[in-house]
Scaffold this active site. Structure first.
Site, PDB file in Angstrom:
ATOM      1  N   HIS A   1       4.760   5.323  -1.890  1.00 39.60           N
ATOM      2  CA  HIS A   1       5.303   6.681  -1.924  1.00 39.60           C
ATOM      3  C   HIS A   1       5.338   7.299  -0.517  1.00 39.60           C
ATOM      4  O   HIS A   1       5.977   8.331  -0.319  1.00 39.60           O
ATOM      5  CB  HIS A   1       4.478   7.568  -2.866  1.00 39.60           C
ATOM      6  CG  HIS A   1       2.996   7.443  -2.662  1.00 39.60           C
ATOM      7  ND1 HIS A   1       2.248   6.492  -3.305  1.00 39.60           N
ATOM      8  CD2 HIS A   1       2.142   8.145  -1.883  1.00 39.60           C
ATOM      9  CE1 HIS A   1       0.974   6.604  -2.926  1.00 39.60           C
ATOM     10  NE2 HIS A   1       0.890   7.600  -2.064  1.00 39.60           N
TER      11      HIS A   1
ATOM     12  N   GLU B   1       1.543  -0.055  -4.850  1.00 40.59           N
ATOM     13  CA  GLU B   1       0.655   1.072  -5.133  1.00 40.59           C
ATOM     14  C   GLU B   1       1.511   2.319  -5.003  1.00 40.59           C
ATOM     15  O   GLU B   1       2.006   2.629  -3.928  1.00 40.59           O
ATOM     16  CB  GLU B   1      -0.506   1.147  -4.154  1.00 40.59           C
ATOM     17  CG  GLU B   1      -1.439   2.311  -4.485  1.00 40.59           C
ATOM     18  CD  GLU B   1      -2.288   2.772  -3.315  1.00 40.59           C
ATOM     19  OE1 GLU B   1      -3.271   3.492  -3.562  1.00 40.59           O
ATOM     20  OE2 GLU B   1      -1.963   2.450  -2.156  1.00 40.59           O
TER      21      GLU B   1
ATOM     22  N   ASP C   1       0.820  -1.205   0.000  1.00 42.83           N
ATOM     23  CA  ASP C   1       0.000   0.000   0.000  1.00 42.83           C
ATOM     24  C   ASP C   1       0.860   1.265   0.000  1.00 42.83           C
ATOM     25  O   ASP C   1       1.814   1.390   0.778  1.00 42.83           O
ATOM     26  CB  ASP C   1      -0.899  -0.007   1.245  1.00 42.83           C
ATOM     27  CG  ASP C   1      -1.775   1.215   1.345  1.00 42.83           C
ATOM     28  OD1 ASP C   1      -2.662   1.377   0.495  1.00 42.83           O
ATOM     29  OD2 ASP C   1      -1.560   2.030   2.272  1.00 42.83           O
TER      30      ASP C   1
END
Length: 594
Positions: free
Chosen positions: A244, A280, A241
């Site tokens: 970034h 992601e 998840d």
């Protein structure tokens, strides 16, 4: 021997309710030990310092009474697996299906979900991707408020039910990918900072304090958690998840994502089956999946929000917020042919240039592409799906675009029949103040985006959760059944025609038609012709080309050497070849294609 890493504690006791406390001894690294043994199901926890409150084990595998209560000892080796012959499924050529255990079935359990595996097999799914299942406070939640990463939420059936589910999936020929959250912890029941520096002082992300990736023990906590899923629970991959939001200092010699990839690769070689890591990431940077020798982290794939945005705007015409850039008529073509729309171009939503170009040599399947997912539906004010926005004809076009796209396609549960049930943001925070803060924050966020806040349901209202459960009675009824049959045919077509899993970057063009756009999207020597205009579209047929699939019959017969695509319709055309048997097709569908 029982141990726990707790460098912040001056004293640690092992507490076994009803048996008295055992003083633990520490080594120089802050790891505390007790010479004690626990049997399966035994309750236990730790008491830190001179306080008297029990804290659950940070590596607890089971929390029968919730995340604030004692842990229960669970030995994953006690399970009798039947998947010794399982050799896994590679992601290339696959079809991913994302689901949330709590709303996938009326019962909301892993055992109930296992009862729906035949549906996924008939649909043509290869990989099941589960939203997070680790322990959170309350009874229902998306899963991203987890605080005990090694547990399986008891409401879903706990860790033993999880093992049964994976074993059943493998028996059905389905791989399992588990969504894991290593970038933050939930707001209730997070006792890790009392044990040690799990959180990074002075750094935060969208969801709260950042995880302290500069602490070796915290990195080990993450890597060991990944090993648990891949080894003890036999899962076939992890969806990571919001990578970034994984912040570490430049002094770290190896990025945590590369360490995770290397861990998975080593286990894959040992176990003799593919182990897939999917990121992601909103960075639009191929560093995620480029090989390590090319400067990448070596993950298998990453989600492609750009693909979702381009398809969403093309089909719905919605251009608010981050959809604004994708009003460009070339947006769908660019994401089809190059992967990222923003590959160094200006992003008006971000107010800066964004993204990096994907090298030509990178395979298309490294991008997981989807027209709907839990975030893009659930983070709308009303949690409305495409089925609440589009006509049946355009839902069929969405199906074609999703299943013929150059990436690895992913479906969100219920998408395959155009489910009428929404997917809304729901929580079950027992703390009134936390529930109120979540509700206010949700409304504030949508007000800033120009949405009517009256459309935003209260996340903690139990009905918000109940509305989000799938209604399986819809699946075979009327237009829902017709759409489901189309998805099955498309998945079978994708398996039968190698052009639709070709890893090379394809071609694509767009033109203005009356009242809408018309797309010619290549897949090798096959073509996907999409007519979003208001009038039929005549396209010259290539030599030896035939129609493999059409979402709607043409309004007028096609002349020789011409394909006619009805308004709001799509066809897939390619070289004429002998019909082939379709493995896994449903009994009601034709046994051969096209």
């Amino acid at each position: 021997m029982i141990e726990v890493w707790a460098p912040r504690a001056a004293r640690v006791r092992l507490r076994r309710p009803g048996q008295g406390d055992v003083e633990m001894t520490a080594d120089a690294g802050g790891r505390w030990h007790a010479d004690a043994a626990l049997a399966p199901g035994d309750r236990y926890g730790f008491v830190l310092g001179d306080a008297d409150d029990l804290r659950p084990d940070p590596r607890s595998r089971r929390q029968p009474d919730g995340v604030h209560a004692a842990s229960a000892w669970f030995d994953p080796a006690d399970f009798a697996w039947t998947d010794a012959g399982w050799t896994g499924r590679q992601l290339a050529g696959g079809l991913v299906y994302e689901l949330h255990i709590g709303t996938f079935t009326p019962e909301g359990t892993l055992d109930a979900a296992a009862g729906k595996l035949d549906h996924l097999v008939a649909l043509g799914v290869s990989h099941i991707e589960l939203l997070p299942v680790n322990g959170f406070n309350g009874t229902h939640n998306w899963g991203y408020d987890g605080v005990l990463w090694y547990t399986v939420q008891e409401d879903y059936g706990g860790p033993a039910a999880y093992q049964r589910f994976v074993d059943a999936a493998h028996a059905a020929g389905l791989a399992v990918i588990q969504d894991v959250v290593y970038n933050h912890l939930g707001p209730s029941g997070n006792y890790l900072p009392e044990f040690g520096p799990y959180l990074r002082e002075g750094h935060s992300n969208t969801w709260g304090s950042s995880v302290n990736l500069d602490e070796p023990e915290v990195r080990a906590y993450i890597l060991d958690n990944a090993r648990q899923w891949l080894v003890d629970f036999h899962v076939d991959g992890l969806r990571l998840d919001a990578v970034h939001a994984l912040h570490e200092s430049a002094e770290q010699p190896v990025h945590i994502l590369q360490q995770l990839a290397e861990t998975a690769d080593a286990l894959s070689a040992h176990q003799g089956r593919p182990l897939t890591l999917i990121a992601e990431s909103d960075l639009n940077d191929p560093v995620m999946f480029l090989p390590r020798e090319a400067g990448g982290y070596g993950l298998a794939a990453q989600w492609s929000d750009d693909w979702h945005h381009a398809v969403h705007v093309a089909l719905t015409g919605e251009t608010s917020g981050y959809y604004a850039d994708f009003a460009d008529p070339q947006a769908l073509v660019k994401t089809w042919t190059r992967g990222f729309y923003h590959d160094g171009t200006f992003s008006s939503f971000r107010g800066r240039d964004h993204g990096t170009t994907i090298p030509d040599a990178a395979a298309t399947w490294h991008l997981v592409t989807f027209a709907q997912d839990h975030d893009q539906i659930g983070n709308r004010a009303a949690g409305d799906r495409l089925s609440q926005m589009l006509s049946p004809a355009r839902l069929a076009v969405a199906a074609v675009l999703t299943l013929t796209a150059p990436g690895t396609p992913m479906l969100f549960m219920g998408e395959e029949w155009g489910a009428n049930t929404p997917w809304q943001f729901f929580t079950s925070h027992p703390e009134p103040e936390l529930a109120a803060a979540t509700d206010a924050g949700r409304k504030r966020e949508f007000a800033q985006m120009g949405w009517d806040e009256s459309l935003v349901p209260s996340p903690n209202d139990p009905q918000t959760f109940e509305r989000s459960r799938l209604d399986w009675a819809e699946a075979d009824a009327g237009a829902h059944g017709e759409l489901l049959a189309l998805y099955r045919r498309l998945a079978a077509l994708r398996r039968a025609r190698p052009q639709l899993t070709d890893p090379a970057w394809p071609s694509g063009t767009v033109e203005e038609g009356p009242g809408g756009l018309r797309y010619t999207l290549g897949r090798g020597d096959a073509r996907v012709l999409v007519n979003l205009s208001t009038q039929p579209w005549e396209v010259p047929a290539l030599s030896g080309e035939e129609v493999w699939l059409s979402t709607a019959p043409p309004e007028v017969p096609a002349a020789s050497g011409v394909h006619v695509i009805a308004a709001d319709a799509a066809i897939v055309v390619g070289p004429s070849i002998r019909s082939v048997a379709v493995k896994g097709a449903d009994a009601d569908a034709p046994a051969r294609l096209p």
